[in-house]
Design a protein around this motif. Structure first.
Motif, PDB file in Angstrom:
ATOM      1  N   GLN A  48       0.982  -1.071   0.038  1.00 16.99           N
ATOM      2  CA  GLN A  48       0.058   0.137  -0.054  1.00 16.99           C
ATOM      3  C   GLN A  48       0.882   1.317  -0.128  1.00 16.99           C
ATOM      4  N   ARG A  49       2.068   1.161   0.856  1.00 15.54           N
ATOM      5  CA  ARG A  49       2.823   2.406   0.822  1.00 15.54           C
ATOM      6  C   ARG A  49       3.623   2.675  -0.603  1.00 15.54           C
ATOM      7  N   VAL A  50       3.658   1.483  -1.376  1.00  7.30           N
ATOM      8  CA  VAL A  50       4.129   1.654  -2.838  1.00  7.30           C
ATOM      9  C   VAL A  50       2.910   2.522  -3.632  1.00  7.30           C
ATOM     10  N   GLU A  51       2.188   1.981  -3.475  1.00  6.37           N
ATOM     11  CA  GLU A  51       0.877   2.795  -4.516  1.00  6.37           C
ATOM     12  C   GLU A  51       0.748   4.215  -3.939  1.00  6.37           C
ATOM     13  N   TYR A  52       0.838   4.387  -2.788  1.00  8.77           N
ATOM     14  CA  TYR A  52       0.587   5.653  -2.348  1.00  8.77           C
ATOM     15  C   TYR A  52       1.787   6.520  -2.401  1.00  8.77           C
ATOM     16  N   GLY A  53       2.944   6.066  -2.985  1.00 14.54           N
ATOM     17  CA  GLY A  53       4.179   6.945  -3.365  1.00 14.54           C
ATOM     18  C   GLY A  53       5.089   7.270  -2.079  1.00 14.54           C
ATOM     19  N   GLU A  54       5.150   6.368  -1.054  1.00 14.86           N
ATOM     20  CA  GLU A  54       5.715   6.528   0.007  1.00 14.86           C
ATOM     21  C   GLU A  54       7.129   5.754  -0.251  1.00 14.86           C
ATOM     22  N   GLU A  55       7.921   6.089   0.744  1.00 18.60           N
ATOM     23  CA  GLU A  55       9.655   5.750   0.713  1.00 18.60           C
ATOM     24  C   GLU A  55       9.577   4.027   0.904  1.00 18.60           C
ATOM     25  N   VAL A  56       9.985   3.520  -0.038  1.00 18.54           N
ATOM     26  CA  VAL A  56      10.068   2.052  -0.324  1.00 18.54           C
ATOM     27  C   VAL A  56      11.512   1.692  -0.853  1.00 18.54           C
ATOM     28  N   THR A  57      11.786   0.265  -0.463  1.00 16.05           N
ATOM     29  CA  THR A  57      13.306  -0.256  -0.777  1.00 16.05           C
ATOM     30  C   THR A  57      13.407  -0.472  -2.433  1.00 16.05           C
ATOM     31  N   LEU A  58      14.645  -0.587  -2.895  1.00 15.40           N
ATOM     32  CA  LEU A  58      14.672  -0.967  -4.361  1.00 15.40           C
ATOM     33  C   LEU A  58      14.185  -2.646  -4.480  1.00 15.40           C
ATOM     34  N   GLY A  59      14.646  -3.172  -3.404  1.00 15.49           N
ATOM     35  CA  GLY A  59      14.266  -4.658  -3.339  1.00 15.49           C
ATOM     36  C   GLY A  59      12.589  -4.861  -3.598  1.00 15.49           C
ATOM     37  N   THR A  60      12.049  -4.064  -2.729  1.00 12.63           N
ATOM     38  CA  THR A  60      10.559  -4.186  -2.889  1.00 12.63           C
ATOM     39  C   THR A  60       9.953  -3.761  -4.346  1.00 12.63           C
ATOM     40  N   LEU A  61      10.505  -2.751  -4.918  1.00 11.41           N
ATOM     41  CA  LEU A  61       9.931  -2.397  -6.346  1.00 11.41           C
ATOM     42  C   LEU A  61      10.660  -3.659  -7.205  1.00 11.41           C
ATOM     43  N   LEU A  62      11.802  -4.064  -7.026  1.00 13.38           N
ATOM     44  CA  LEU A  62      12.005  -5.457  -7.885  1.00 13.38           C
ATOM     45  C   LEU A  62      11.106  -6.573  -7.981  1.00 13.38           C
ATOM     46  N   ARG A  63      10.735  -6.893  -6.656  1.00 13.31           N
ATOM     47  CA  ARG A  63       9.727  -7.746  -6.298  1.00 13.31           C
ATOM     48  C   ARG A  63       8.535  -7.560  -7.137  1.00 13.31           C
ATOM     49  N   ILE A  64       8.201  -6.505  -7.015  1.00 12.51           N
ATOM     50  CA  ILE A  64       6.550  -6.030  -7.674  1.00 12.51           C
ATOM     51  C   ILE A  64       7.035  -6.053  -9.196  1.00 12.51           C
ATOM     52  N   ALA A  65       8.014  -5.546  -9.878  1.00 13.01           N
ATOM     53  CA  ALA A  65       8.272  -5.857 -11.047  1.00 13.01           C
ATOM     54  C   ALA A  65       8.375  -7.268 -11.703  1.00 13.01           C
ATOM     55  N   ALA A  66       8.890  -8.116 -10.683  1.00 13.21           N
ATOM     56  CA  ALA A  66       9.027  -9.539 -11.237  1.00 13.21           C
ATOM     57  C   ALA A  66       7.655  -9.998 -11.258  1.00 13.21           C
ATOM     58  N   VAL A  67       6.710  -9.768 -10.348  1.00  7.41           N
ATOM     59  CA  VAL A  67       5.408 -10.547 -10.243  1.00  7.41           C
ATOM     60  C   VAL A  67       4.507  -9.873 -11.548  1.00  7.41           C
ATOM     61  N   PHE A  68       4.927  -8.655 -11.776  1.00 12.25           N
ATOM     62  CA  PHE A  68       3.886  -8.098 -13.208  1.00 12.25           C
ATOM     63  C   PHE A  68       4.760  -8.711 -14.333  1.00 12.25           C
ATOM     64  N   GLY A  69       5.852  -9.098 -14.009  1.00  7.79           N
ATOM     65  CA  GLY A  69       6.756  -9.591 -15.268  1.00  7.79           C
ATOM     66  C   GLY A  69       7.110  -8.325 -16.311  1.00  7.79           C
ATOM     67  N   VAL A  70       7.610  -7.231 -15.778  1.00 10.65           N
ATOM     68  CA  VAL A  70       7.883  -6.227 -16.431  1.00 10.65           C
ATOM     69  C   VAL A  70       9.307  -5.938 -15.858  1.00 10.65           C
ATOM     70  N   PRO A  71      10.063  -5.063 -16.798  1.00  8.15           N
ATOM     71  CA  PRO A  71      11.342  -4.533 -16.169  1.00  8.15           C
ATOM     72  C   PRO A  71      10.983  -3.326 -15.356  1.00  8.15           C
ATOM     73  N   LEU A  72      11.918  -3.388 -14.270  1.00  7.65           N
ATOM     74  CA  LEU A  72      11.671  -2.206 -13.350  1.00  7.65           C
ATOM     75  C   LEU A  72      11.498  -0.731 -13.882  1.00  7.65           C
ATOM     76  N   ALA A  73      12.430  -0.573 -14.853  1.00  2.00           N
ATOM     77  CA  ALA A  73      12.511   0.609 -15.647  1.00  2.00           C
ATOM     78  C   ALA A  73      11.199   0.945 -16.209  1.00  2.00           C
ATOM     79  N   ASP A  74      10.244   0.021 -16.606  1.00  2.00           N
ATOM     80  CA  ASP A  74       8.934   0.472 -16.867  1.00  2.00           C
ATOM     81  C   ASP A  74       8.268   1.083 -15.936  1.00  2.00           C
ATOM     82  N   LEU A  75       8.573   0.613 -14.751  1.00  2.00           N
ATOM     83  CA  LEU A  75       7.682   1.119 -13.655  1.00  2.00           C
ATOM     84  C   LEU A  75       8.236   2.452 -13.097  1.00  2.00           C
ATOM     85  N   VAL A  76       9.549   2.632 -13.125  1.00  2.45           N
ATOM     86  CA  VAL A  76       9.978   3.910 -12.629  1.00  2.45           C
ATOM     87  C   VAL A  76      10.551   5.165 -13.663  1.00  2.45           C
ATOM     88  N   ARG A  77      10.175   4.624 -14.844  1.00  5.01           N
ATOM     89  CA  ARG A  77      10.535   5.744 -15.956  1.00  5.01           C
ATOM     90  C   ARG A  77      10.194   6.997 -15.537  1.00  5.01           C
TER      91      ARG A  77
END
Length: 77
Positions: A48-77
């Motif tokens: 929920q913190r991720v979707e609200y735009g709060e501070e999260v770790t790179l590891g968390t973002l990598l996990r979410i990108a992997a679940v979606f099956g997309v490169p992390l760059a697509d989410l953080v561009r």
């Protein structure tokens, strides 16, 4: 080299934009928040913190990108 703005509002704006892109990708894939946080093996609150735009770790973002099956760059561009 660029100088940073005097305040950190730009960081908050970028985090919100990333959170919005993650929410949009989740909805595009027709997934619930519960499905994503369970698959990513993170807590509900963390997701929920991720979707609200709060501070999260790179590891968390990598996990979410992997679940979606997309490169992390697509989410953080």
């Amino acid at each position: 080299m660029r100088d940073l703005p005097d305040d950190d509002q730009w960081i908050c704006d970028r985090r919100r934009a990333i959170g919005e892109r993650i929410r949009e990708e989740r909805e595009r894939q027709n997934l619930t928040q519960d499905a994503v946080w369970l698959a990513a093996r993170i807590s509900r609150g963390t997701y929920q913190r991720v979707e609200y735009g709060e501070e999260v770790t790179l590891g968390t973002l990598l996990r979410i990108a992997a679940v979606f099956g997309v490169p992390l760059a697509d989410l953080v561009r």
